[in-house]
Design a protein around this motif. Structure first.
Motif, PDB file in Angstrom:
ATOM      1  N   SER A  33       0.823  -1.204   0.000  1.00  9.60           N
ATOM      2  CA  SER A  33       0.000   0.000   0.000  1.00  9.60           C
ATOM      3  C   SER A  33       0.861   1.260   0.000  1.00  9.60           C
ATOM      4  CB  SER A  33      -0.919  -0.012   1.215  1.00  9.60           C
ATOM      5  OG  SER A  33      -1.781   1.084   1.204  1.00  9.60           O
ATOM      6  N   ALA A  34       1.918   1.253   0.791  1.00 13.28           N
ATOM      7  CA  ALA A  34       2.838   2.398   0.823  1.00 13.28           C
ATOM      8  C   ALA A  34       3.514   2.568  -0.531  1.00 13.28           C
ATOM      9  CB  ALA A  34       3.880   2.201   1.919  1.00 13.28           C
ATOM     10  N   ARG A  35       3.941   1.473  -1.115  1.00  7.40           N
ATOM     11  CA  ARG A  35       4.594   1.524  -2.431  1.00  7.40           C
ATOM     12  C   ARG A  35       3.638   2.077  -3.492  1.00  7.40           C
ATOM     13  NH1 ARG A  35       6.832  -2.922  -1.877  1.00  7.40           N
ATOM     14  NH2 ARG A  35       5.208  -4.264  -2.679  1.00  7.40           N
ATOM     15  N   HIS A  36       2.387   1.690  -3.427  1.00 11.18           N
ATOM     16  CA  HIS A  36       1.404   2.169  -4.385  1.00 11.18           C
ATOM     17  C   HIS A  36       1.137   3.664  -4.210  1.00 11.18           C
ATOM     18  CE1 HIS A  36      -0.222  -2.206  -4.766  1.00 11.18           C
ATOM     19  NE2 HIS A  36       0.989  -2.053  -5.273  1.00 11.18           N
ATOM     20  N   LEU A  37       1.123   4.132  -2.969  1.00 11.36           N
ATOM     21  CA  LEU A  37       0.992   5.570  -2.729  1.00 11.36           C
ATOM     22  C   LEU A  37       2.180   6.325  -3.316  1.00 11.36           C
ATOM     23  CD1 LEU A  37      -0.432   6.012   0.878  1.00 11.36           C
ATOM     24  CD2 LEU A  37      -1.366   6.933  -1.229  1.00 11.36           C
ATOM     25  N   ILE A  38       3.359   5.761  -3.167  1.00 12.03           N
ATOM     26  CA  ILE A  38       4.559   6.374  -3.743  1.00 12.03           C
ATOM     27  C   ILE A  38       4.392   6.513  -5.248  1.00 12.03           C
ATOM     28  CG2 ILE A  38       7.019   6.006  -4.234  1.00 12.03           C
ATOM     29  CD1 ILE A  38       7.156   4.663  -1.407  1.00 12.03           C
ATOM     30  N   PHE A  39       3.928   5.452  -5.895  1.00 11.20           N
ATOM     31  CA  PHE A  39       3.728   5.488  -7.344  1.00 11.20           C
ATOM     32  C   PHE A  39       2.794   6.627  -7.734  1.00 11.20           C
ATOM     33  CE2 PHE A  39       4.275   0.560  -7.865  1.00 11.20           C
ATOM     34  CZ  PHE A  39       5.613   0.681  -7.534  1.00 11.20           C
ATOM     35  N   TRP A  63       0.523  -2.483 -15.651  1.00  9.43           N
ATOM     36  CA  TRP A  63       0.314  -2.759 -14.234  1.00  9.43           C
ATOM     37  C   TRP A  63       0.480  -1.472 -13.433  1.00  9.43           C
ATOM     38  CZ3 TRP A  63       3.520  -2.414  -9.935  1.00  9.43           C
ATOM     39  CH2 TRP A  63       3.024  -3.003  -8.767  1.00  9.43           C
ATOM     40  N   PHE A  64       1.502  -0.693 -13.776  1.00  3.90           N
ATOM     41  CA  PHE A  64       1.761   0.567 -13.078  1.00  3.90           C
ATOM     42  C   PHE A  64       0.576   1.518 -13.230  1.00  3.90           C
ATOM     43  CE2 PHE A  64       3.380   4.763 -12.392  1.00  3.90           C
ATOM     44  CZ  PHE A  64       4.249   4.607 -11.329  1.00  3.90           C
ATOM     45  N   ALA A  69      -4.441   4.108 -10.942  1.00  5.68           N
ATOM     46  CA  ALA A  69      -5.900   4.232 -11.025  1.00  5.68           C
ATOM     47  C   ALA A  69      -6.569   3.680  -9.764  1.00  5.68           C
ATOM     48  CB  ALA A  69      -6.415   3.513 -12.265  1.00  5.68           C
ATOM     49  N   ASN A  70      -6.070   2.564  -9.250  1.00  3.79           N
ATOM     50  CA  ASN A  70      -6.622   1.983  -8.023  1.00  3.79           C
ATOM     51  C   ASN A  70      -6.443   2.919  -6.830  1.00  3.79           C
ATOM     52  OD1 ASN A  70      -7.381  -0.316  -9.388  1.00  3.79           O
ATOM     53  ND2 ASN A  70      -5.656  -1.550  -8.682  1.00  3.79           N
ATOM     54  N   VAL A  71      -5.280   3.544  -6.735  1.00  2.00           N
ATOM     55  CA  VAL A  71      -5.026   4.463  -5.619  1.00  2.00           C
ATOM     56  C   VAL A  71      -5.950   5.678  -5.735  1.00  2.00           C
ATOM     57  CG1 VAL A  71      -3.323   5.977  -4.534  1.00  2.00           C
ATOM     58  CG2 VAL A  71      -2.656   3.691  -5.254  1.00  2.00           C
ATOM     59  N   ARG A  72      -6.138   6.205  -6.945  1.00  3.12           N
ATOM     60  CA  ARG A  72      -7.063   7.322  -7.145  1.00  3.12           C
ATOM     61  C   ARG A  72      -8.477   6.932  -6.699  1.00  3.12           C
ATOM     62  NH1 ARG A  72      -5.194   7.381 -12.360  1.00  3.12           N
ATOM     63  NH2 ARG A  72      -3.152   8.353 -12.327  1.00  3.12           N
ATOM     64  N   SER A  73      -8.900   5.734  -7.070  1.00  3.77           N
ATOM     65  CA  SER A  73     -10.233   5.254  -6.678  1.00  3.77           C
ATOM     66  C   SER A  73     -10.358   5.131  -5.172  1.00  3.77           C
ATOM     67  CB  SER A  73     -10.523   3.903  -7.314  1.00  3.77           C
ATOM     68  OG  SER A  73     -10.635   4.022  -8.696  1.00  3.77           O
ATOM     69  N   ARG A  74      -9.336   4.574  -4.534  1.00 14.87           N
ATOM     70  CA  ARG A  74      -9.369   4.428  -3.078  1.00 14.87           C
ATOM     71  C   ARG A  74      -9.456   5.784  -2.389  1.00 14.87           C
ATOM     72  NH1 ARG A  74      -4.538   0.863  -3.090  1.00 14.87           N
ATOM     73  NH2 ARG A  74      -5.317  -0.940  -4.182  1.00 14.87           N
TER      74      ARG A  74
END
Length: 98
Positions: A33-39, A63-64, A69-74
């Protein structure tokens, strides 16, 4: 320089080991989750291209894009997730990185 600052800021915020999140690419939920926020921060707030970031982090372009897009949705769905994102970006602004 910016990549390192954002990575370390997110790891410190969540009290996670930098090596686990970035170098070892741990699949534990909190590390991922932290890595995805970084992205998302690097792409949306700092304007790094998805192809450059995907190459840097050793993952596929599609994938990136999906992760961002998933983080924006969350952030749109979960207030707590959005709060974390806002706090981290505010801290980065205070560090004069943006």
């Amino acid at each position: 320089y910016t990549l390192d600052k954002v990575e370390r800021c997110v790891c410190e915020y969540f009290n996670l080991d930098y090596e686990e999140v970035i170098t070892k690419k741990s699949r534990q939920r909190d590390c991922a989750s932290a890595r995805h926020l970084i992205f998302r921060i690097l792409h949306d707030d700092f304007g790094y291209s998805c192809s450059i970031l995907a190459s840097h982090y050793g993952c596929e372009y599609r994938w990136f894009k999906q992760i961002c897009a998933n983080v924006r949705s969350r952030c749109n769905i979960y207030k707590e997730y959005k709060k974390h994102y806002d706090i981290i970006t505010t801290v980065l602004l205070d560090l004069d990185i943006v």
